[in-house]
Enzyme design. Sequence first.
Site, PDB file in Angstrom:
ATOM      1  N   GLU A  31      19.173  32.457  22.015  1.00 16.34           N
ATOM      2  CA  GLU A  31      20.382  33.246  23.086  1.00 16.34           C
ATOM      3  C   GLU A  31      21.544  32.251  23.071  1.00 16.34           C
ATOM      4  O   GLU A  31      21.605  31.006  23.153  1.00 16.34           O
ATOM      5  CB  GLU A  31      20.029  33.396  24.501  1.00 16.34           C
ATOM      6  N   GLU A  75      10.997  30.950  29.231  1.00 18.05           N
ATOM      7  CA  GLU A  75      12.131  30.132  28.699  1.00 18.05           C
ATOM      8  C   GLU A  75      11.853  28.681  28.492  1.00 18.05           C
ATOM      9  O   GLU A  75      11.198  28.116  29.312  1.00 18.05           O
ATOM     10  CB  GLU A  75      13.447  30.375  29.819  1.00 18.05           C
ATOM     11  N   SER A 124      16.356  39.585  33.868  1.00 17.12           N
ATOM     12  CA  SER A 124      17.739  40.096  33.826  1.00 17.12           C
ATOM     13  C   SER A 124      17.893  41.399  34.881  1.00 17.12           C
ATOM     14  O   SER A 124      18.790  41.628  35.414  1.00 17.12           O
ATOM     15  CB  SER A 124      18.470  40.659  32.409  1.00 17.12           C
TER      16      SER A 124
HETATM   17  O1  KIV Z   1      16.009  38.586  30.796  1.00 19.95           O
HETATM   18  C1  KIV Z   1      16.121  39.197  29.701  1.00 19.95           C
HETATM   19  O2  KIV Z   1      16.827  40.266  29.698  1.00 19.95           O
HETATM   20  C2  KIV Z   1      16.126  38.403  28.544  1.00 19.95           C
HETATM   21  C3  KIV Z   1      16.952  38.799  27.198  1.00 19.95           C
HETATM   22  C4  KIV Z   1      18.158  38.975  27.506  1.00 19.95           C
HETATM   23  C5  KIV Z   1      16.428  37.864  26.117  1.00 19.95           C
HETATM   24  O3  KIV Z   1      15.721  37.286  28.637  1.00 19.95           O
END
Ligand code: KIV
Length: 261
Positions: A180, A116, A47
């Site tokens: 998620e 993932e 993220s």
């Molecule tokens: O990349 C991220 O921050 C995540 C979380 C929101 C689970 O994968």
Amino acid sequence: MTDRITAPRLQVLKDKGQKIACLTAYDEPTARLADRAGVDVVLVGDSVGSVMYGYSTTIPVELDDIERHTAAALVGCERALLVADLPFGSYQVSVSQAVESSIRLIKCGAGAVKLEGAYSEQIEAIVRAGIPVMGHVGMTPQSVNSFGGHRVQGRGDSGALVLAGALAVQEAGAFAVVLELVPAELAARITAELRIPTIGIGAGVGCDGQIQVFHDLMGISTQSFKHAKRYVEAGALMASGIAQYVEDVKSGEFPTSENSF
Ligand code: KIV
């Protein structure tokens, strides 16, 4: 020296019925704030691409990016388990690619990696290399193009697919799994079926723990999300601080003699 939380310790928390608090951080000051506040898991998530670089998805994030941010977050992270995300393209190609990428993140100081999807062979091989793996099922942002957007996964009959993915991740040896954007009822069912901890984001209160993006909780993100709560409006506070600084410079009120040598 504080006792660092380890992957097996999260299992103890689940077994005792204690909730697990997880938060993203991509740099030293943020990791330090999270760590000192008692966060159990600091995630250097991909993220970072959306939050820090302004990309519209996490897809452009590279392994080099996660390495750099993991090394920075480690400096502020004394107690929490530091988990580093394997970005898109760093594990899907082959099992050996997945192990090599994971080794790179562990060498930067991560205590575990996250990937993932139900990549069972990859998870098994990474675990065999001595690296704890956190899984991630439901809405997996690296597959946003297949999902056609960031949509809730597992409604109706497709709930069985999310459960099967979580079970596969567990059987491959993951120590925990992120759920998620999954309906709360399904997430609670998965949590009851799984031996390992479930960590929810937009998956209701029935999970063993929760994970959120730092900037969403602190009110720094420009967008507000249903799955997050803005605990403070740090963005507005910072904007007013910057505006005051600009005004003071323009008017000559800063610096004063106290700030001068
Ligand atoms: O990349 C991220 O921050 C995540 C979380 C929101 C689970 O994968």
